[in-house]
Design an enzyme around this catalytic site. Structure first.
Site, mmCIF file in Angstrom:
data_model
loop_
_atom_site.group_PDB
_atom_site.id
_atom_site.type_symbol
_atom_site.label_atom_id
_atom_site.label_comp_id
_atom_site.label_asym_id
_atom_site.label_seq_id
_atom_site.Cartn_x
_atom_site.Cartn_y
_atom_site.Cartn_z
ATOM 1 C CE LYS A 23 46.119 3.853 28.546
ATOM 2 N NZ LYS A 23 45.184 4.964 28.775
HETATM 3 N N1 PY5 Z 1 45.161 10.093 31.851
HETATM 4 C C1 PY5 Z 1 44.567 8.718 31.948
HETATM 5 C C2 PY5 Z 1 43.989 8.167 33.141
HETATM 6 C C3 PY5 Z 1 44.291 8.058 30.659
HETATM 7 O O1 PY5 Z 1 43.514 6.927 30.686
HETATM 8 C C4 PY5 Z 1 44.688 8.874 29.420
HETATM 9 C C5 PY5 Z 1 44.376 7.865 28.199
HETATM 10 C C6 PY5 Z 1 45.229 9.770 29.365
HETATM 11 C C7 PY5 Z 1 45.566 10.414 30.633
HETATM 12 C C8 PY5 Z 1 45.910 10.573 28.245
HETATM 13 O O2 PY5 Z 1 46.926 10.028 27.641
HETATM 14 P P1 PY5 Z 1 47.300 10.013 26.180
HETATM 15 O O3 PY5 Z 1 47.133 11.392 25.598
HETATM 16 O O4 PY5 Z 1 48.698 9.244 26.065
HETATM 17 O O5 PY5 Z 1 46.080 8.867 25.370
HETATM 18 N N2 PY5 Z 1 43.280 7.174 28.096
HETATM 19 C C9 PY5 Z 1 42.983 6.344 27.032
HETATM 20 C C10 PY5 Z 1 42.874 6.495 25.792
HETATM 21 O O6 PY5 Z 1 42.937 6.130 24.614
HETATM 22 C C11 PY5 Z 1 41.637 5.330 27.429
HETATM 23 C C12 PY5 Z 1 40.373 6.066 27.340
HETATM 24 C C13 PY5 Z 1 38.984 5.352 27.455
HETATM 25 O O7 PY5 Z 1 42.712 7.857 25.537
#
Ligand code: PY5
Length: 305
Positions: free
Chosen positions: A159
Site C-alpha cells: 500500500k
Molecule cells: N485495494 C486497494 C487498492 C485498496 O486501497 C484497498 C483499501 C483495498 C483493495 C481493500 O483492502 P482492505 O480490505 O484491507 O481495506 N483501501 C483503503 C481503505 O482504507 C483506502 C481507501 C481510500 O479502504
C-alpha cells in the site's frame, strides 16, 4: 467529504495537536510517493470500541515497508499499541485509523536509503466512503481505461502512496463519466480490483474474486468475506475474470475498509440490479462481525482499553 478533525495526531511517538501535525515541503515522500500507509476502522462493540483486525493491518504496513526497503523505526507491537491509544484518546466509538510511514526531510536524491523514516497515525470519524446510500442501493461502476499497475513496474502488494496515482486516475475518469467508482483490469486484460476496494461476483451460486496474481491488493476485508462466505457454506473461488464475467454476474459487490461491503448495481451500464441474496447475507454477517456480535469472529475485534 472533508476530514473531520479530532484533537491529536501521533507523530513519531508524540501526541501533537491536530493543526500542528506538519511536515516539511521537501519531505522525500511528497516528491516521489515513497510512503506506505494503512486504512483501518474501529467499531463499537459490547465491550467498547474495537479495532477490526488491527494486527493484520499493521503486519501489512510492515510488509509494504519491506517491499520498498523502508526500515520502520517502530515494532509491530509499538504500532499496534499506538493505534489503540489513538482510538482510546479520541473518545470515538467508531472511527477510521490512518497510519502512514514516510520518508521525511533531509535528502532529496532518488536513493531513499539515507532518508529519515517518519510515522504518523491519525483517527477521525468517517462515514460510508462511497456515500450513505451505497451500502443499501449499490454503486454504478465503470471499467477504467487505466490498467492496474503491473507487479513488475511497482510492488502492487504494497500500500504505497505513489502507487495510488493509478487509482486516482481511474477514479477521476469514472467520476467525470458519471459513475461512482472504477474497476481496473491488469495488463493481461483480467479484472484486478477497484481503485480502493477488492471485487467479488456471484455466478450460478458461486462467489468468485480475482486471485492475488491479478495484481489485486490482499484486502483484509476480502479475506474476512471469503472466510465468512465459506463458514456460511457458500462455494468460494479465486479465479481470473474477464470483463464479460462482470457484465453477466448475478450479483457483484466490492470490499474495503473505507467502503465496507458495497453492492454493485451495474458495470458499464449492464444492469446487475438490486443487491442479491448472497450479497445481503454477507454484508449483514460482516457488519455483525465488526461489531463483535459473531462469536466465531470475536478475535477480529481488538479492544482498545
Ligand atoms: N485495494 C486497494 C487498492 C485498496 O486501497 C484497498 C483499501 C483495498 C483493495 C481493500 O483492502 P482492505 O480490505 O484491507 O481495506 N483501501 C483503503 C481503505 O482504507 C483506502 C481507501 C481510500 O479502504
Amino acid at each position: 467529504m472533508p476530514i473531520e478533525k479530532t484533537e491529536k495526531i501521533w507523530m513519531d511517538g508524540e501526541l501533537v495537536p491536530w493543526d500542528e501535525a506538519r511536515v516539511h515541503v521537501l519531505s522525500h515522500s511528497l516528491h516521489y510517493g515513497s510512503g506506505v500507509f494503512e486504512g483501518i476502522r474501529a467499531y463499537p462493540t459490547a465491550s467498547g470500541p474495537a479495532v477490526f483486525r488491527l494486527t493484520d493491518h499493521i503486519d501489512r504496513l510492515l510488509d509494504s515497508a519491506k517491499l520498498i526497503m523502508m526500515d520502520v523505526p517502530y515494532s509491530r507491537d509499538e504500532l499496534v499499541d499506538a493505534c489503540r491509544v489513538m482510538v482510546r484518546e479520541s473518545g470515538l466509538d467508531s472511527c477510521y485509523v490512518r497510519p502512514i510511514a514516510f520518508l521525511g526531510y533531509g535528502e532529496i536524491g532518488l536513493n531513499p536509503l539515507p532518508c529519515a523514516v517518519n510515522v504518523s497515525i491519525a483517527v477521525w470519524p468517517w462515514g460510508a466512503y462511497l456515500g450513505e446510500e451505497s451500502l443499501s442501493k449499490g454503486v454504478r461502476m465503470k471499467i477504467s481505461s487505466w490498467k492496474r499497475m503491473d507487479p513488475n513496474i511497482n510492488p502492487v502488494a504494497a500500500k504505497g502512496t505513489g502507487i495510488y496515482i493509478n487509482s486516482s486516475l481511474a477514479k477521476v475518469e469514472a467520476v467525470h463519466a458519471g459513475y461512482d467508482e472504477a474497476i481496473l483490469l491488469n495488463t493481461q486484460g483480467f479484472v484486478a480490483e477497484c481503485t480502493g476496494e477488492n471485487l467479488f461476483i456471484v455466478r450460478k451460486g458461486v462467489l468468485v474474486t480475482p486471485p492475488l496474481s491479478s495484481g489485486a491488493l490482499e484486502g483484509i476485508t476480502r479475506d474476512s468475506i471469503m472466510t465468512i462466505a465459506r463458514d456460511l457454506g457458500y462455494e468460494v473461488r479465486e479465479d481470473n475474470l474477464l470483463r464479460h464475467d462482470l457484465y453477466l454476474a448475478d450479483e457483484a459487490f466490492l470490499t474495503g475498509t473505507a467502503a465496507e461491503i458495497v453492492p454493485i448495481r451495474s458495470v458499464d451500464d449492464r444492469v446487475i440490479g438490486d443487491p442479491g441474496e448472497m450479497t445481503r447475507k454477507l454484508q449483514e454477517t460482516y457488519f455483525a462481525a465488526v461489531r463483535g456480535q459473531v462469536e466465531q469472529y470475536r478475535d477480529w475485534c481488538e479492544n482498545v482499553s
